[in-house]
Structures are given as structure tokens and as C-alpha cells.
Design an enzyme around this catalytic site. Structure first.
Site: not given
Length: 215
Positions: A46, A50, A134
Site C-alpha cells: 500500500e 501523502r 480497515k
């Protein structure tokens, strides 16, 4: 109606006990991290959105490592979702859920793993056909004890807890009946990356592979 990518999402979650959460500074950094993680046996990666290098890194890693499954994390709006798909992401991960994200996910050609922190949020997504979620931020939201308490009233849901997890905590989460995998970044901690200690990254990835969730 069940979410169309439920089976594919669950298959992703079961491929490895840990999904590494990578924050990349540039292409070289992304390549070095991915090479070490994949070398250690973790093939579902993943890349968090950011940094400015994230989307280009997803595109590059997808080409460089066809044996791996490269996804985009920290997806917080529909525009990011579309950009990640265009970059070649194989799956999407969000810290939470909004109405707009939910609407976009319904049309997405790839799996989406939405984030929840409470029973109410999990129930809302379940009403929309989602089973895989999640749990974030895992430790701050109640940890193993809280997630374990959801298994009784919400037995159909499967979680990937992420946030504040280390190898010891990962093992405890993976013992829960409603956890298929965990997300973590301890394998690519800033101290290791800044020191260029990719041998340690690969070693930690191998150790993470040894953490097996119950079938």
C-alpha cells in the site's frame, strides 16, 4: 446488495498476514522499499497518497514488479480515487468513509477497503453491502479488545486493523476471528529508510510473513 468487489478484496486481505504501508519520498525510495519488501515475501503493498511521489511510484512499481499487487492508501476523496486508478493501482484503502467516496467506490473497477473506527460506521458500510473494512486508527480506536467485541454482533465482517501496530500487536490482532490481515509500517520505519538499511527491511518482511492469520 453485496459490494461487487467483496471476493477480490477478501482475497487480497488473505494473501499475506501483513500489508506494508509505504510512504515514499521519490522513485528511488519507492523502488528500494518495494524490492526489499517483496524480497521478504510481502507482495501486497500500500502506497499512501501523502507525498507528491506516490502516484508516479504506484505507476512505476506496477510495471517493475508484475508479481506484486500495488495499491493506493490514504484515499480521502473521489478525485484521488480516480487518479490512483489511472496510475495503475490494484486496490484502494481509505482512513474513513464519506458519501461521495462510497458513491465513487460503487463505480470503481478495483477493490476499495474503507476505514471504520466504530460499530456504527461498520454497520453503515454493511448496509451498503461491504464485508471487508480497515479498522483505523486501530490502537487509538480501542485495539484488540474493541475489535474482538465486534465479532459477536457483526459476525459477517472482516477487518484489516491499521495504526500503531508493531509485530507483537500484529500477532494479537491476527488471532481474532474477524481479522484477515493487518496493515503496518514497522518494516519500513523512517529510521531504517533514512539509514538505507534495506537488509533489515527484508528481514522484518520475512518475519511479518511468518505471522499467519487463522483460516
Amino acid at each position: 446488495m453485496q459490494y461487487q468487489h467483496t471476493d477480490a478484496t477478501l482475497a487480497l486481505m488473505k494473501q499475506a498476514p501483513v500489508i506494508p504501508v509505504m510512504q515514499v519520498a521519490d522513485a528511488a525510495d519507492a523502488l528500494a522499499q518495494a524490492k526489499s519488501l517483496i524480497g521478504g515475501g510481502l507482495t501486497v503493498l500500500e502506497i499512501t497518497l501523502r507525498t507528491k511521489a506516490a502516484l508516479k511510484s504506484i505507476e512505476m512499481l506496477t510495471r517493475a514488479f508484475p508479481e506484486a499487487i500495488i495499491g493506493a492508501g490514504t484515499v480521502t476523496d473521489a478525485d484521488q480515487m480516480e487518479a490512483a486508478i489511472d496510475a495503475g493501482a490494484a486496490f484502494l484503502v481509505s482512513p474513513g468513509m464519506t458519501r461521495r467516496l462510497l458513491k465513487a467506490a460503487r463505480k470503481s473497477p478495483i477493490p476499495w477497503l474503507p476505514g471504520v473506527a466504530t460499530a456504527s460506521e461498520a454497520m453503515t458500510l454493511h448496509e451498503h453491502g461491504f464485508r471487508c473494512m480497515k479498522f483505523f486508527p486501530a490502537e487509538a480506536a480501542g485495539g484488540v479488545k474493541y475489535l474482538s467485541s465486534l465479532a459477536g454482533p457483526l459476525p459477517d465482517l472482516v477487518f484489516c486493523p491499521t495504526g500503531g501496530i508493531n509485530p507483537e500487536k500484529a500477532k494479537a490482532y491476527l488471532e481474532l476471528s474477524n481479522v484477515a490481515c493487518v496493515g503496518g509500517s514497522w518494516m519500513v520505519a523512517p529510521a531504517l529508510i533514512n539509514a538505507g538499511d534495506y537488509a533489515a527491511v527484508e528481514r522484518l518482511a520475512k518475519e511479518a510473513c511468518a505471522l499467519r492469520a487463522p483460516v
